[in-house]
Design a protein around this motif. Structure first.
Motif, PDB file in Angstrom:
ATOM      1  N   VAL A  53       0.845  -1.195   0.000  1.00  0.00           N
ATOM      2  CA  VAL A  53       0.000   0.000   0.000  1.00  0.00           C
ATOM      3  C   VAL A  53       0.878   1.241   0.000  1.00  0.00           C
ATOM      4  CG1 VAL A  53      -1.910  -1.138   1.190  1.00  0.00           C
ATOM      5  CG2 VAL A  53      -0.162  -0.009   2.532  1.00  0.00           C
ATOM      6  N   ASP A  54       0.258   2.394  -0.260  1.00  0.00           N
ATOM      7  CA  ASP A  54       1.030   3.633  -0.199  1.00  0.00           C
ATOM      8  C   ASP A  54       1.218   4.042   1.264  1.00  0.00           C
ATOM      9  OD1 ASP A  54      -1.329   4.939   0.615  1.00  0.00           O
ATOM     10  OD2 ASP A  54      -1.780   5.595  -1.415  1.00  0.00           O
ATOM     11  N   GLU A  56       0.188   6.452   3.057  1.00  0.00           N
ATOM     12  CA  GLU A  56      -0.931   7.027   3.806  1.00  0.00           C
ATOM     13  C   GLU A  56      -1.898   5.975   4.337  1.00  0.00           C
ATOM     14  OE1 GLU A  56      -0.116   8.646   0.641  1.00  0.00           O
ATOM     15  OE2 GLU A  56       1.177   9.825   1.953  1.00  0.00           O
ATOM     16  N   GLU A  57      -1.783   4.756   3.884  1.00  0.00           N
ATOM     17  CA  GLU A  57      -2.733   3.699   4.247  1.00  0.00           C
ATOM     18  C   GLU A  57      -2.525   3.246   5.694  1.00  0.00           C
ATOM     19  OE1 GLU A  57      -6.025   2.190   3.320  1.00  0.00           O
ATOM     20  OE2 GLU A  57      -4.884   2.743   1.539  1.00  0.00           O
ATOM     21  N   ASN A  58      -3.604   2.859   6.336  1.00  0.00           N
ATOM     22  CA  ASN A  58      -3.591   2.391   7.716  1.00  0.00           C
ATOM     23  C   ASN A  58      -3.243   0.895   7.736  1.00  0.00           C
ATOM     24  OD1 ASN A  58      -4.387   1.283  10.207  1.00  0.00           O
ATOM     25  ND2 ASN A  58      -5.927   2.856  10.501  1.00  0.00           N
ATOM     26  N   GLU A  59      -2.119   0.539   8.356  1.00  0.00           N
ATOM     27  CA  GLU A  59      -1.661  -0.851   8.388  1.00  0.00           C
ATOM     28  C   GLU A  59      -2.656  -1.774   9.083  1.00  0.00           C
ATOM     29  OE1 GLU A  59       0.201   1.670   9.660  1.00  0.00           O
ATOM     30  OE2 GLU A  59       2.214   1.597   8.812  1.00  0.00           O
ATOM     31  N   ILE A  62      -5.470  -2.695   6.857  1.00  0.00           N
ATOM     32  CA  ILE A  62      -5.033  -3.683   5.867  1.00  0.00           C
ATOM     33  C   ILE A  62      -4.989  -5.072   6.496  1.00  0.00           C
ATOM     34  CG2 ILE A  62      -3.164  -4.380   4.324  1.00  0.00           C
ATOM     35  CD1 ILE A  62      -4.836  -1.910   3.446  1.00  0.00           C
ATOM     36  N   CYS A 104      -9.538   0.105  -4.067  1.00  0.00           N
ATOM     37  CA  CYS A 104     -10.364   0.536  -2.932  1.00  0.00           C
ATOM     38  C   CYS A 104     -11.239  -0.619  -2.461  1.00  0.00           C
ATOM     39  CB  CYS A 104     -11.255   1.703  -3.333  1.00  0.00           C
ATOM     40  SG  CYS A 104     -10.353   3.176  -3.786  1.00  0.00           S
TER      41      CYS A 104
END
Length: 124
Positions: A53-54, A56-59, A62, A104
């Motif tokens: 993921v980039d 900014e993504e919330n680990e 995910i 998304c």
């Protein structure tokens, strides 16, 4: 998804990456950063599920997505294993594509994800 030997069994990319970049991302298995990406993984039995993921993504979100994918596959295959994915790759891709569209998350209901597969199986 990657097995214990590090062989990729299912991969889906929503941005172009060359083969070398894909291999580098797929071989990493931890919360790590690689170039402009984070790699999030979770191990279930003999399979590792990895998501790039980039930044900014919330680990944690995910990790929840990975868990939902595994639960969905477990519900369909009954304790999903590498062979289920290898012999039913089209179903595994279908489940993933029902959940994720253009990078998304769009569906989180296991029943909604599995109902088209069940209809196809009844028709066969």
């Amino acid at each position: 998804m990657v097995n214990k030997q590090g062989q990729t069994r299912l991969a889906q990319y929503y941005e172009y990456l060359n083969l070398e970049e894909r291999r580098a991302l797929e071989e990493q298995c931890s919360f790590v950063e690689h170039r402009n990406y984070k790699v999030v993984y979770r191990r279930y039995a003999s399979l590792f599920f990895l998501v790039g993921v980039d930044n900014e993504e919330n680990e944690l979100a995910i990790l929840e997505f990975i868990h939902l994918l595994v639960e969905t596959m477990d519900r369909h295959f009954g304790n999903v294993c590498e062979l289920d994915i290898m012999f039913h790759l089209e179903k595994a891709h279908f489940m993933l594509e029902e959940m994720v569209m253009n990078g998304c998350l769009v569906e989180t209901s296991k029943s909604s994800i599995l109902s088209p597969i069940q209809l196809m199986e009844k028709a066969s």
